[in-house]
Scaffold this motif. Structure first.
Motif, PDB file in Angstrom:
ATOM      1  N   GLY A  40      14.332  14.518 -21.079  1.00  0.00           N
ATOM      2  CA  GLY A  40      15.143  14.870 -19.920  1.00  0.00           C
ATOM      3  C   GLY A  40      14.929  13.941 -18.743  1.00  0.00           C
ATOM      4  O   GLY A  40      15.423  14.192 -17.648  1.00  0.00           O
ATOM      5  N   LYS A  41      14.209  12.860 -18.959  1.00  0.00           N
ATOM      6  CA  LYS A  41      13.869  11.954 -17.855  1.00  0.00           C
ATOM      7  C   LYS A  41      15.007  10.981 -17.587  1.00  0.00           C
ATOM      8  O   LYS A  41      15.431  10.236 -18.470  1.00  0.00           O
ATOM      9  CB  LYS A  41      12.593  11.182 -18.192  1.00  0.00           C
ATOM     10  CG  LYS A  41      12.097  10.283 -17.068  1.00  0.00           C
ATOM     11  CD  LYS A  41      10.773   9.622 -17.457  1.00  0.00           C
ATOM     12  CE  LYS A  41      10.244   8.753 -16.323  1.00  0.00           C
ATOM     13  NZ  LYS A  41       8.941   8.123 -16.701  1.00  0.00           N
ATOM     14  N   GLY A  42      15.508  10.979 -16.353  1.00  0.00           N
ATOM     15  CA  GLY A  42      16.540  10.022 -15.965  1.00  0.00           C
ATOM     16  C   GLY A  42      17.731  10.073 -16.896  1.00  0.00           C
ATOM     17  O   GLY A  42      18.254  11.133 -17.242  1.00  0.00           O
ATOM     18  N   GLY A  43      18.164   8.880 -17.361  1.00  0.00           N
ATOM     19  CA  GLY A  43      19.314   8.790 -18.249  1.00  0.00           C
ATOM     20  C   GLY A  43      19.069   9.359 -19.626  1.00  0.00           C
ATOM     21  O   GLY A  43      20.015   9.560 -20.399  1.00  0.00           O
ATOM     22  N   ASP A  44      17.816   9.656 -19.961  1.00  0.00           N
ATOM     23  CA  ASP A  44      17.509  10.267 -21.260  1.00  0.00           C
ATOM     24  C   ASP A  44      17.784  11.764 -21.273  1.00  0.00           C
ATOM     25  O   ASP A  44      17.472  12.447 -22.261  1.00  0.00           O
ATOM     26  CB  ASP A  44      16.049  10.016 -21.635  1.00  0.00           C
ATOM     27  CG  ASP A  44      15.815   8.592 -22.133  1.00  0.00           C
ATOM     28  OD1 ASP A  44      16.806   7.871 -22.329  1.00  0.00           O
ATOM     29  OD2 ASP A  44      14.651   8.210 -22.313  1.00  0.00           O
ATOM     30  N   GLY A  45      18.374  12.280 -20.216  1.00  0.00           N
ATOM     31  CA  GLY A  45      18.698  13.701 -20.152  1.00  0.00           C
ATOM     32  C   GLY A  45      19.705  14.151 -21.189  1.00  0.00           C
ATOM     33  O   GLY A  45      19.931  15.352 -21.343  1.00  0.00           O
TER      34      GLY A  45
ATOM     35  N   GLY B  22      17.712  16.803 -17.496  1.00  0.00           N
ATOM     36  CA  GLY B  22      16.319  17.215 -17.358  1.00  0.00           C
ATOM     37  C   GLY B  22      16.144  18.442 -16.484  1.00  0.00           C
ATOM     38  O   GLY B  22      15.498  19.419 -16.902  1.00  0.00           O
ATOM     39  N   PRO B  23      16.698  18.450 -15.256  1.00  0.00           N
ATOM     40  CA  PRO B  23      16.603  19.649 -14.423  1.00  0.00           C
ATOM     41  C   PRO B  23      17.219  20.887 -15.067  1.00  0.00           C
ATOM     42  O   PRO B  23      16.719  21.993 -14.891  1.00  0.00           O
ATOM     43  CB  PRO B  23      17.364  19.244 -13.153  1.00  0.00           C
ATOM     44  CG  PRO B  23      17.197  17.755 -13.082  1.00  0.00           C
ATOM     45  CD  PRO B  23      17.243  17.295 -14.505  1.00  0.00           C
ATOM     46  N   LEU B  24      18.292  20.702 -15.849  1.00  0.00           N
ATOM     47  CA  LEU B  24      18.878  21.839 -16.557  1.00  0.00           C
ATOM     48  C   LEU B  24      17.888  22.369 -17.594  1.00  0.00           C
ATOM     49  O   LEU B  24      17.679  23.581 -17.712  1.00  0.00           O
ATOM     50  CB  LEU B  24      20.177  21.405 -17.247  1.00  0.00           C
ATOM     51  CG  LEU B  24      20.922  22.502 -18.016  1.00  0.00           C
ATOM     52  CD1 LEU B  24      21.569  23.487 -17.055  1.00  0.00           C
ATOM     53  CD2 LEU B  24      21.974  21.886 -18.945  1.00  0.00           C
ATOM     54  N   GLY B  25      17.241  21.459 -18.324  1.00  0.00           N
ATOM     55  CA  GLY B  25      16.314  21.857 -19.368  1.00  0.00           C
ATOM     56  C   GLY B  25      14.996  22.395 -18.855  1.00  0.00           C
ATOM     57  O   GLY B  25      14.244  23.015 -19.613  1.00  0.00           O
TER      58      GLY B  25
ATOM     59  N   ILE C 127      21.950  27.420 -22.055  1.00  0.00           N
ATOM     60  CA  ILE C 127      20.950  26.364 -22.223  1.00  0.00           C
ATOM     61  C   ILE C 127      19.972  26.368 -21.056  1.00  0.00           C
ATOM     62  O   ILE C 127      18.762  26.164 -21.237  1.00  0.00           O
ATOM     63  CB  ILE C 127      21.625  24.995 -22.377  1.00  0.00           C
ATOM     64  CG1 ILE C 127      22.666  25.036 -23.503  1.00  0.00           C
ATOM     65  CG2 ILE C 127      20.593  23.908 -22.627  1.00  0.00           C
ATOM     66  CD1 ILE C 127      22.138  25.536 -24.837  1.00  0.00           C
ATOM     67  N   ALA C 128      20.484  26.634 -19.853  1.00  0.00           N
ATOM     68  CA  ALA C 128      19.598  26.722 -18.688  1.00  0.00           C
ATOM     69  C   ALA C 128      18.581  27.850 -18.857  1.00  0.00           C
ATOM     70  O   ALA C 128      17.420  27.721 -18.442  1.00  0.00           O
ATOM     71  CB  ALA C 128      20.416  26.936 -17.413  1.00  0.00           C
ATOM     72  N   GLU C 129      18.997  28.934 -19.481  1.00  0.00           N
ATOM     73  CA  GLU C 129      18.074  30.047 -19.725  1.00  0.00           C
ATOM     74  C   GLU C 129      16.957  29.648 -20.680  1.00  0.00           C
ATOM     75  O   GLU C 129      15.813  30.099 -20.532  1.00  0.00           O
ATOM     76  CB  GLU C 129      18.864  31.243 -20.279  1.00  0.00           C
ATOM     77  CG  GLU C 129      19.756  31.922 -19.240  1.00  0.00           C
ATOM     78  CD  GLU C 129      20.718  32.916 -19.854  1.00  0.00           C
ATOM     79  OE1 GLU C 129      20.631  33.129 -21.096  1.00  0.00           O
ATOM     80  OE2 GLU C 129      21.567  33.453 -19.119  1.00  0.00           O
ATOM     81  N   LEU C 130      17.278  28.806 -21.665  1.00  0.00           N
ATOM     82  CA  LEU C 130      16.228  28.293 -22.549  1.00  0.00           C
ATOM     83  C   LEU C 130      15.217  27.488 -21.743  1.00  0.00           C
ATOM     84  O   LEU C 130      14.006  27.571 -21.977  1.00  0.00           O
ATOM     85  CB  LEU C 130      16.821  27.406 -23.646  1.00  0.00           C
ATOM     86  CG  LEU C 130      17.850  28.020 -24.592  1.00  0.00           C
ATOM     87  CD1 LEU C 130      18.267  26.986 -25.635  1.00  0.00           C
ATOM     88  CD2 LEU C 130      17.302  29.269 -25.264  1.00  0.00           C
ATOM     89  N   GLY C 131      15.743  26.716 -20.784  1.00  0.00           N
ATOM     90  CA  GLY C 131      14.851  25.945 -19.919  1.00  0.00           C
ATOM     91  C   GLY C 131      13.986  26.830 -19.048  1.00  0.00           C
ATOM     92  O   GLY C 131      12.778  26.583 -18.905  1.00  0.00           O
ATOM     93  N   SER C 132      14.583  27.855 -18.475  1.00  0.00           N
ATOM     94  CA  SER C 132      13.820  28.777 -17.620  1.00  0.00           C
ATOM     95  C   SER C 132      12.716  29.479 -18.406  1.00  0.00           C
ATOM     96  O   SER C 132      11.655  29.792 -17.861  1.00  0.00           O
ATOM     97  CB  SER C 132      14.762  29.819 -17.012  1.00  0.00           C
ATOM     98  OG  SER C 132      15.707  29.214 -16.152  1.00  0.00           O
ATOM     99  N   ALA C 133      12.953  29.703 -19.692  1.00  0.00           N
ATOM    100  CA  ALA C 133      11.951  30.351 -20.537  1.00  0.00           C
ATOM    101  C   ALA C 133      10.852  29.382 -20.973  1.00  0.00           C
ATOM    102  O   ALA C 133       9.873  29.799 -21.595  1.00  0.00           O
ATOM    103  CB  ALA C 133      12.626  30.956 -21.767  1.00  0.00           C
ATOM    104  N   GLY C 134      11.024  28.099 -20.653  1.00  0.00           N
ATOM    105  CA  GLY C 134      10.021  27.109 -21.015  1.00  0.00           C
ATOM    106  C   GLY C 134      10.138  26.575 -22.424  1.00  0.00           C
ATOM    107  O   GLY C 134       9.226  25.899 -22.916  1.00  0.00           O
TER     108      GLY C 134
END
Length: 433
Positions: free
Chosen positions: A199-204, A411-414, A246-253
């Motif tokens: 999720g870093k930079g353009g690798d998001g 990245g921020p979404l994930g 997908i954001a919820e998956l990110g919030s769950a870690g």
């Protein structure tokens, strides 16, 4: 992405720079590329991040294409992928494109070069006849039914998984989105990171691939074409709902503690060293899976799961995300003006498929001859052969500004720092429609 490059095509030029150079291209639209019949070398512009294409071209120059190489010696130069688009546009504006080159990260940028008369079109030629139908379909989808690139990759995408980690946690191979999501919670409770994703930079795009796949499963295979033609918007509720999942998956870690700090190479290493159970990636990664230096979990410990169907969704699991990955294009004036360059193109089309397969790379070319391949490569060949309808990656039909907005915010979404709604608002505002 598919164009990583997706690997998919991973980074694109900032929109402002693209606009500036586009003016230069328009001003030079009637000119050639600088590569003419007097060329003394077959020049190829590669990218640092892809070692396979230079290796295969070099092998061809020493073997199947030795005669072409004697007539016009291969000369390979390299460029960082992040600056490839800018470099190609600058060279196009200066009528100085190399004989052939890795195509831009954003398909729109290659279409811009084509519109300025800079890119060879293989439509209807014998070169095109060497491309297998599923790859040609993917090329035509990206380039408005033109064959502007040669597909040095043919990739399917899906979810690779660590069999041992799933077994240890008591997880069977998921057969639906709901069971896949349940397995994330089970793995997390067992102390196993569910997903490795960059999720870093353009690798998001390591995260945005999940967004696109979920959209296709819920809204159907034409969901992102509707965004491209303006009949739907990413800010429509059904699209933001998908991004919020997908954001919820990110919030769950589930993507790990800090996907925004993880680049492509690190995410790949996490999976291949047993630090995460699932890894959404294209089949270009199989070359790394087959490399015992990189793969510490063992090739026989890796399984493949097509992105599963979502209950009540309009899509199905046999609609396979597929792309032609890092493809190559030819300068129009070099190809049209020099028979030696045409001979190189014909030799590449006829022989690249088998030469690349010997390196473990599946391409969009027909394979000339029998090549023995490892089991995971065979698995991918079988999945390609069994594929029904194909779909593209999330940003495939976006322009450069929206692609950048999407991939830099993946990245921020994930990580759960950005809601799906905010993510979609940001990308939609960059689409300009």
């Amino acid at each position: 992405m598919f164009h990583s490059t997706s690997r998919g095509r991973r980074t694109v030029l900032a929109a402002a720079a693209a606009a500036v150079v586009a003016v230069g291209l328009a001003a030079c639209s009637s000119g050639g590329s600088g590569a003419a019949s007097s060329a003394k070398e077959f020049t190829f512009l590669a990218i640092n991040e892809n070692s396979t294409i230079p290796k295969v071209l070099t092998s061809l120059s020493e073997n199947e294409c030795a005669a072409e190489n004697k007539a016009l010696p291969l000369k390979i130069n390299k460029q960082a992928q992040a600056s490839l688009d800018q470099q190609l546009q600058l060279l196009g504006g200066q009528n100085a494109l190399p004989s052939a080159f890795v195509s831009p990260n954003s398909p729109d940028l290659l279409k811009e070069l084509d519109g300025a008369g800079k890119v060879a079109d293989f439509t209807g030629t014998d070169v095109e006849k060497s491309i297998v139908p599923v790859a040609l379909s993917g090329v035509h989808t990206l380039y408005d039914d033109k064959t502007l690139v040669l597909p040095t990759e043919l990739n399917i995408e899906g979810i690779w998984y660590n069999k041992a980690l799933l077994e240890k946690a008591g997880v069977s191979e998921p057969t639906s989105w709901e069971s896949l999501k349940d397995s994330f919670a089970t793995l997390d409770s067992a102390g196993v990171q569910p997903i490795s994703a960059a999720g870093k930079g353009g690798d998001g795009w390591g995260v945005t691939r999940w967004v696109g796949a979920y959209i296709y499963r819920t809204l159907g295979p034409d969901a992102l074409k509707k965004i491209s033609d303006g009949s739907a918007k990413l800010t429509d509720p059904e699209y933001t709902d998908a991004a919020n999942v997908i954001a919820e998956l990110g919030s769950a870690g589930y993507f790990g503690p800090s996907p925004s700090s993880i680049d492509y190479a690190t995410a790949l290493n996490q999976f291949l060293t047993g630090q995460a159970a699932y890894y959404y990636m294209g089949s270009w990664a199989v070359s790394a899976f087959n490399d015992t230096e990189q793969n510490k979990i063992g090739a026989d410990n890796i399984g493949f799961l097509p992105f599963p169907a979502v209950s009540g969704g309009a899509g199905s699991a046999d609609q396979t995300p597929a792309n032609v990955g890092t493809d190559i294009a030819f300068s129009k004036s070099a190809y049209d003006g020099d028979e030696k360059v045409k001979s190189w193109a014909s030799c590449i089309a006829a022989n690249y498929g088998a030469a690349a397969l010997r390196e473990g790379q599946i391409t969009g070319f027909a394979v000339n001859g029998d090549v023995e391949v490892p089991p995971l490569t065979q698995l991918v060949q079988t999945e390609i052969a069994d594929s029904g309808e194909t779909v593209q990656w999330f940003e495939a039909l976006f322009g450069p500004a929206a692609t950048t907005a999407s991939q830099t915010n993946g990245g921020p979404l994930g990580s759960g720092q950005l809601t799906g709604s905010d993510f979609m608002n940001t990308v939609q505002s960059s689409l300009g429609n």
